[in-house]
Enzyme design. Structure first.
Site, PDB file in Angstrom:
ATOM      1  N   CYS A 169     101.435 134.040  49.341  1.00  0.00           N
ATOM      2  CA  CYS A 169     101.455 134.612  50.677  1.00  0.00           C
ATOM      3  C   CYS A 169     101.134 133.564  51.732  1.00  0.00           C
ATOM      4  CB  CYS A 169     100.520 135.809  50.795  1.00  0.00           C
ATOM      5  SG  CYS A 169      98.770 135.465  50.596  1.00  0.00           S
ATOM      6  N   CYS A 170     101.477 133.898  52.979  1.00  0.00           N
ATOM      7  CA  CYS A 170     101.234 133.027  54.121  1.00  0.00           C
ATOM      8  C   CYS A 170     102.000 131.712  53.960  1.00  0.00           C
ATOM      9  CB  CYS A 170      99.735 132.803  54.288  1.00  0.00           C
ATOM     10  SG  CYS A 170      99.252 132.127  55.885  1.00  0.00           S
ATOM     11  N   ILE A 171     101.332 130.564  54.005  1.00  0.00           N
ATOM     12  CA  ILE A 171     101.992 129.263  53.921  1.00  0.00           C
ATOM     13  C   ILE A 171     102.262 128.838  52.476  1.00  0.00           C
ATOM     14  CG2 ILE A 171      99.846 127.939  53.875  1.00  0.00           C
ATOM     15  CD1 ILE A 171     103.021 126.943  55.812  1.00  0.00           C
ATOM     16  N   PRO A 173     104.073 129.917  50.032  1.00  0.00           N
ATOM     17  CA  PRO A 173     105.432 129.877  49.480  1.00  0.00           C
ATOM     18  C   PRO A 173     106.098 128.505  49.538  1.00  0.00           C
ATOM     19  CG  PRO A 173     105.139 131.912  50.688  1.00  0.00           C
ATOM     20  CD  PRO A 173     103.908 131.088  50.928  1.00  0.00           C
TER      21      PRO A 173
END
Length: 264
Positions: A169-171, A173
């Site tokens: 999640c968030c950055i 990936p």
């Protein structure tokens, strides 16, 4: 009380008269429903130099609600730098260890990432926070030319090869985009939309890394993006300027899909 005693007697009588094969079948069926074992990989403690704490907490809550068994890990390495979160500026004279800082979130129950193996787990999840781009990789500095921590790369490749789901999640990936060629992920929108998606440029970087990006709408916070081919599940979380409950729900959708893909 009499009714309960009668029911107990009937059950005991049935078990005594059951064929051995039936009892074995009952025992195997009970074993089949064991909990999914999920590894959570942290990158420090604090949004600007480590793990985003709200995201980690949401992941742990949803995993608990889903009945999963959880073990947390972090690389035993120095942080890229330390941020004074009250000022949003580097604390020049400080240095911290990623594993030691991550232990704050894990309440001490954490192991070195070098000990994480696919044999011990059914899935792995990476919360966001700038630690994913600073400590688990060099994305914050090098962008598309970044390097991924060798243990993080090993874990991602091993789980992918084993056909076990990976949640991010968030950055975070960007880690999958760099390591798993062709993986399809989301970090939200590809345009800032007046500040709603302040990190929209990350979507372009994901494409440059060799990944595929799926545009995410706010209504999708109640879902998650699932790359069924690669078993990679993603949600934007704090990549979007939105209410905390939307982020919590999006993470819940990611966790739910990860658990579903384990088949447990």
């Amino acid at each position: 009380a009499v009714m309960l005693a009668s029911c107990g007697l009937l059950l005991r009588t049935a078990l005594r008269s059951a064929a051995p094969g039936a009892l074995a079948s009952f025992h195997c069926s009970a074993q089949h429903f064991r909990a999914a074992r999920v590894a959570v990989v942290l990158s420090g403690c604090g949004v600007y130099d480590g793990t985003e704490i709200h995201e980690a907490s949401a992941i742990l809550v949803h995993l608990s609600r889903g009945g999963a068994e959880v073990q947390m890990y972090a690389p035993d390495i120095p942080q890229m730098h330390v941020i004074d979160h009250s000022k949003g500026q580097p604390a020049e004279a400080e240095s911290r260890n990623v594993l030691v800082e991550s232990a704050r979130i894990a309440r001490g129950k954490i192991a070195s990432l070098a000990k994480l193996t696919t044999a011990d787990h059914d899935a792995v999840i990476f919360p966001g926070g700038f630690g994913a781009a600073k400590n688990l990789s060099t994305f914050a500095v090098d962008g598309k030319d970044c390097k991924v921590n060798r243990e993080v790369e090993r874990v991602l490749k091993d789980f992918h090869k084993a056909g076990k789901p990976i949640g991010l999640c968030c950055i975070s990936p960007v880690l999958a985009a760099k390591v798993l060629s062709g993986a399809e992920v989301t970090v939200g929108h590809e345009e800032e939309e007046g500040g709603k998606w302040p990190y929209a440029g990350t979507a372009g970087a994901i494409k440059e890394l060799g990944g595929k990006h799926s545009v995410f709408s706010l209504t999708a916070f109640y879902e998650a993006h699932v790359d069924t081919k690669n078993k990679v599940v993603t949600t934007p979380a704090f990549m979007c300027e939105t209410e905390l409950h939307h982020i919590f729900d999006g993470i819940g959708a990611m966790v739910k899909n990860v658990l579903k893909l384990t088949g447990k």
